[in-house]
Write a protein that holds these residues in place. Structure first.
Motif, PDB file in Angstrom:
ATOM      1  N   LEU B  29     -94.368  30.036   3.325  1.00 10.22           N
ATOM      2  CA  LEU B  29     -93.510  31.172   3.653  1.00 10.22           C
ATOM      3  C   LEU B  29     -94.180  32.067   4.690  1.00 10.22           C
ATOM      4  O   LEU B  29     -93.547  32.523   5.633  1.00 10.22           O
ATOM      5  CB  LEU B  29     -93.201  31.986   2.388  1.00 10.22           C
ATOM      6  CG  LEU B  29     -92.320  31.307   1.341  1.00 10.22           C
ATOM      7  CD1 LEU B  29     -92.151  32.212   0.134  1.00 10.22           C
ATOM      8  CD2 LEU B  29     -90.953  30.972   1.927  1.00 10.22           C
ATOM      9  N   TYR B  31     -96.375  31.297   6.921  1.00 11.86           N
ATOM     10  CA  TYR B  31     -96.347  30.662   8.234  1.00 11.86           C
ATOM     11  C   TYR B  31     -94.961  30.791   8.846  1.00 11.86           C
ATOM     12  O   TYR B  31     -94.809  31.080  10.028  1.00 11.86           O
ATOM     13  CB  TYR B  31     -96.735  29.188   8.108  1.00 11.86           C
ATOM     14  CG  TYR B  31     -96.842  28.517   9.443  1.00 11.86           C
ATOM     15  CD1 TYR B  31     -98.020  28.605  10.173  1.00 11.86           C
ATOM     16  CD2 TYR B  31     -95.766  27.836   9.983  1.00 11.86           C
ATOM     17  CE1 TYR B  31     -98.121  28.008  11.419  1.00 11.86           C
ATOM     18  CE2 TYR B  31     -95.852  27.241  11.224  1.00 11.86           C
ATOM     19  CZ  TYR B  31     -97.028  27.329  11.940  1.00 11.86           C
ATOM     20  OH  TYR B  31     -97.118  26.746  13.171  1.00 11.86           O
ATOM     21  N   HIS B  32     -93.931  30.609   8.015  1.00 12.12           N
ATOM     22  CA  HIS B  32     -92.555  30.734   8.505  1.00 12.12           C
ATOM     23  C   HIS B  32     -92.294  32.156   9.005  1.00 12.12           C
ATOM     24  O   HIS B  32     -91.702  32.361  10.060  1.00 12.12           O
ATOM     25  CB  HIS B  32     -91.573  30.375   7.388  1.00 12.12           C
ATOM     26  CG  HIS B  32     -90.142  30.404   7.829  1.00 12.12           C
ATOM     27  ND1 HIS B  32     -89.526  29.326   8.419  1.00 12.12           N
ATOM     28  CD2 HIS B  32     -89.226  31.393   7.789  1.00 12.12           C
ATOM     29  CE1 HIS B  32     -88.284  29.657   8.721  1.00 12.12           C
ATOM     30  NE2 HIS B  32     -88.069  30.902   8.342  1.00 12.12           N
ATOM     31  N   ILE B  33     -92.770  33.144   8.242  1.00  9.63           N
ATOM     32  CA  ILE B  33     -92.562  34.546   8.617  1.00  9.63           C
ATOM     33  C   ILE B  33     -93.259  34.844   9.944  1.00  9.63           C
ATOM     34  O   ILE B  33     -92.749  35.583  10.783  1.00  9.63           O
ATOM     35  CB  ILE B  33     -93.056  35.479   7.489  1.00  9.63           C
ATOM     36  CG1 ILE B  33     -92.077  35.413   6.301  1.00  9.63           C
ATOM     37  CG2 ILE B  33     -93.204  36.911   7.965  1.00  9.63           C
ATOM     38  CD1 ILE B  33     -92.566  36.071   5.040  1.00  9.63           C
ATOM     39  N   LEU B  34     -94.429  34.231  10.152  1.00  7.97           N
ATOM     40  CA  LEU B  34     -95.174  34.453  11.392  1.00  7.97           C
ATOM     41  C   LEU B  34     -94.452  33.875  12.594  1.00  7.97           C
ATOM     42  O   LEU B  34     -94.575  34.381  13.699  1.00  7.97           O
ATOM     43  CB  LEU B  34     -96.548  33.800  11.300  1.00  7.97           C
ATOM     44  CG  LEU B  34     -97.615  34.636  10.636  1.00  7.97           C
ATOM     45  CD1 LEU B  34     -98.879  33.825  10.490  1.00  7.97           C
ATOM     46  CD2 LEU B  34     -97.883  35.881  11.466  1.00  7.97           C
ATOM     47  N   THR B  35     -93.722  32.769  12.380  1.00  8.92           N
ATOM     48  CA  THR B  35     -93.144  32.085  13.527  1.00  8.92           C
ATOM     49  C   THR B  35     -91.642  32.365  13.677  1.00  8.92           C
ATOM     50  O   THR B  35     -91.035  31.907  14.639  1.00  8.92           O
ATOM     51  CB  THR B  35     -93.374  30.561  13.410  1.00  8.92           C
ATOM     52  OG1 THR B  35     -92.981  30.135  12.110  1.00  8.92           O
ATOM     53  CG2 THR B  35     -94.826  30.211  13.622  1.00  8.92           C
ATOM     54  N   MET B  36     -91.055  33.139  12.762  1.00  7.68           N
ATOM     55  CA  MET B  36     -89.636  33.442  12.905  1.00  7.68           C
ATOM     56  C   MET B  36     -89.447  34.566  13.928  1.00  7.68           C
ATOM     57  O   MET B  36     -90.395  35.288  14.238  1.00  7.68           O
ATOM     58  CB  MET B  36     -89.002  33.791  11.540  1.00  7.68           C
ATOM     59  CG  MET B  36     -89.333  35.146  10.960  1.00  7.68           C
ATOM     60  SD  MET B  36     -89.242  35.180   9.124  1.00  7.68           S
ATOM     61  CE  MET B  36     -87.510  35.391   8.829  1.00  7.68           C
ATOM     62  N   PRO B  37     -88.214  34.713  14.489  1.00  7.24           N
ATOM     63  CA  PRO B  37     -87.996  35.784  15.461  1.00  7.24           C
ATOM     64  C   PRO B  37     -88.366  37.140  14.870  1.00  7.24           C
ATOM     65  O   PRO B  37     -88.128  37.395  13.684  1.00  7.24           O
ATOM     66  CB  PRO B  37     -86.489  35.705  15.730  1.00  7.24           C
ATOM     67  CG  PRO B  37     -86.079  34.332  15.328  1.00  7.24           C
ATOM     68  CD  PRO B  37     -87.004  33.934  14.222  1.00  7.24           C
ATOM     69  N   ALA B  38     -88.939  38.025  15.705  1.00  9.63           N
ATOM     70  CA  ALA B  38     -89.417  39.315  15.225  1.00  9.63           C
ATOM     71  C   ALA B  38     -88.307  40.096  14.508  1.00  9.63           C
ATOM     72  O   ALA B  38     -88.542  40.728  13.485  1.00  9.63           O
ATOM     73  CB  ALA B  38     -89.971  40.129  16.390  1.00  9.63           C
ATOM     74  N   LYS B  40     -85.817  39.057  12.728  1.00  5.01           N
ATOM     75  CA  LYS B  40     -85.571  38.555  11.377  1.00  5.01           C
ATOM     76  C   LYS B  40     -86.655  39.040  10.415  1.00  5.01           C
ATOM     77  O   LYS B  40     -86.376  39.378   9.267  1.00  5.01           O
ATOM     78  CB  LYS B  40     -85.556  37.016  11.383  1.00  5.01           C
ATOM     79  CG  LYS B  40     -84.406  36.411  12.161  1.00  5.01           C
ATOM     80  CD  LYS B  40     -83.199  36.220  11.271  1.00  5.01           C
ATOM     81  CE  LYS B  40     -82.052  35.580  12.051  1.00  5.01           C
ATOM     82  NZ  LYS B  40     -80.777  35.695  11.323  1.00  5.01           N
ATOM     83  N   ALA B  41     -87.909  39.043  10.881  1.00  2.00           N
ATOM     84  CA  ALA B  41     -89.013  39.467  10.019  1.00  2.00           C
ATOM     85  C   ALA B  41     -88.879  40.954   9.699  1.00  2.00           C
ATOM     86  O   ALA B  41     -89.069  41.376   8.555  1.00  2.00           O
ATOM     87  CB  ALA B  41     -90.347  39.173  10.694  1.00  2.00           C
ATOM     88  N   ASP B  42     -88.516  41.751  10.717  1.00  2.00           N
ATOM     89  CA  ASP B  42     -88.325  43.189  10.487  1.00  2.00           C
ATOM     90  C   ASP B  42     -87.179  43.410   9.502  1.00  2.00           C
ATOM     91  O   ASP B  42     -87.248  44.271   8.622  1.00  2.00           O
ATOM     92  CB  ASP B  42     -88.026  43.905  11.803  1.00  2.00           C
ATOM     93  CG  ASP B  42     -89.263  43.969  12.692  1.00  2.00           C
ATOM     94  OD1 ASP B  42     -90.364  43.713  12.167  1.00  2.00           O
ATOM     95  OD2 ASP B  42     -89.126  44.245  13.886  1.00  2.00           O
ATOM     96  N   GLN B  43     -86.133  42.598   9.669  1.00  2.00           N
ATOM     97  CA  GLN B  43     -84.967  42.699   8.777  1.00  2.00           C
ATOM     98  C   GLN B  43     -85.390  42.462   7.321  1.00  2.00           C
ATOM     99  O   GLN B  43     -84.985  43.199   6.419  1.00  2.00           O
ATOM    100  CB  GLN B  43     -83.967  41.631   9.220  1.00  2.00           C
ATOM    101  CG  GLN B  43     -82.582  41.750   8.640  1.00  2.00           C
ATOM    102  CD  GLN B  43     -81.735  40.558   9.069  1.00  2.00           C
ATOM    103  OE1 GLN B  43     -81.894  40.027  10.175  1.00  2.00           O
ATOM    104  NE2 GLN B  43     -80.845  40.119   8.196  1.00  2.00           N
ATOM    105  N   LEU B  44     -86.249  41.461   7.123  1.00  2.00           N
ATOM    106  CA  LEU B  44     -86.727  41.157   5.774  1.00  2.00           C
ATOM    107  C   LEU B  44     -87.566  42.309   5.230  1.00  2.00           C
ATOM    108  O   LEU B  44     -87.356  42.772   4.102  1.00  2.00           O
ATOM    109  CB  LEU B  44     -87.547  39.861   5.801  1.00  2.00           C
ATOM    110  CG  LEU B  44     -88.204  39.426   4.491  1.00  2.00           C
ATOM    111  CD1 LEU B  44     -87.162  39.184   3.412  1.00  2.00           C
ATOM    112  CD2 LEU B  44     -89.033  38.157   4.698  1.00  2.00           C
ATOM    113  N   ALA B  45     -88.503  42.814   6.049  1.00  2.00           N
ATOM    114  CA  ALA B  45     -89.372  43.907   5.608  1.00  2.00           C
ATOM    115  C   ALA B  45     -88.545  45.152   5.299  1.00  2.00           C
ATOM    116  O   ALA B  45     -88.752  45.829   4.290  1.00  2.00           O
ATOM    117  CB  ALA B  45     -90.421  44.205   6.677  1.00  2.00           C
TER     118      ALA B  45
END
Lengths: 200, 200
Positions: B29, B31-38, B40-45
């Motif tokens: 997970l 690694y996926h979070i590191l490589t997903m579009p920024a 999407k990661a901000d959206q999750l956080a």
């Protein structure tokens, strides 16, 4: 009538985007995140944004690092004359766990997959060609699947004329595996790759 | 020598605290979070922190809601004379999926578990007693395990003198289940709870 709660649905949807997390798991995780201590939840959210901000790719090998050049590339005790080519940085973690390989790595960032529009230009192949000075051996450690094999063959044809030894990791029956449940192609590879007992 | 990356390890550790997420899954997970579009990661956080800020517990039943009183408690079409008592808000989601129950709910926030220091005062029992005006039936829908049974028996003894009908959800062989693989106690409960065919 639906009784859904908008912010909770957002969290469930965001979690369900992660690989291997289905709808039910996402719901369980979301509920856990709601009921865990606030400090822990903030820690998780900050780790997500913070890690992305602080972790980048090694300028040389493409491994994950928090500096410009990763700790493996910078380690003078590692053998820089042998480079192991892998698909992504996770494969480096797996290789390092085995602890046997003492050379350097090169991350391709994927494997050739024309169907998905991934050709040689989408992979870090130019970067690999720029690192060949003083290199005696390239170990191709892409996965033993169709794309991984195609990528290995492509790289082998590219590197062979350059007088560099190009090797491929062995395919065969995994340790602890069972011949009876091993698929035909793996058995075939295991038979082709057989070695005299004293070498093993 | 270890080549671990501090911020990545932090993210892996934070993810591994979630239920059902082990070390390997956390790493995948992360690694996926590191490589997903920024984005999407901000959206999750943001979903993690935002949901916690906006979602709270219904002042009446204890369900998750983004208002003071949850949508179920506020729905005038629901039967307020019957209250279904559940362990936590997730159980309400499960009950609502079945779609049969049209009364209101009451979340206990746990089950009696003296070993873990959870007694009647730690559960929302006082709040339940405060809601009994006009209520004809209390359905005890705690889990069919030791703690759930103990909690149901405790509530039954508490409510019985108050001239309220107290019922317990049926235990038995699950639909689609197989008698051969059903445990003894469930079979015993299924036999005890048998009903004449015309009622079924």
């Amino acid at each position: 009538m639906s009784y859904s709660i908008a912010p909770l649905s957002e969290l469930v949807q965001a979690l369900a985007m992660l690989p291997g997390i289905g709808g039910k798991t996402a719901q369980r995780l979301a509920y856990h995140i709601l009921t865990m201590p606030a400090g822990k939840a903030d820690q998780l959210a900050n780790a997500i944004t913070g890690t992305r901000a602080r972790v980048r790719f090694c300028a040389q090998c493409g491994n994950l690092t928090d500096r410009d050049i990763c700790a493996i590339c910078e380690d003078p005790s590692r053998d820089s004359s042998i480079i192991c080519v892998v698909r992504d940085a996770r494969d480096i973690m797996a290789m390092e766990r085995s602890g046997l390989f003492r050379g350097l790595y090169h991350v391709l960032g994927g494997t050739l997959s024309p169907m998905d529009g991934i050709g040689p230009d989408q992979l870090r192949i130019k970067e690999l060609l720029g690192r060949l000075n003083g290199v005696k051996e390239i170990v191709l450690a892409t996965n033993p699947d169709v794309e991984g094999e195609a990528t290995a063959i492509y790289l082998w044809r590219l590197l062979e004329p350059m007088q560099i030894k190009v090797t491929r990791i062995a395919h065969g029956v995994p340790v602890g595996g069972d011949l009876e449940y091993t698929d035909d192609i793996t058995l075939q590879k295991a038979m082709e790759g057989r070695r005299p007992m004293h070498q093993a």
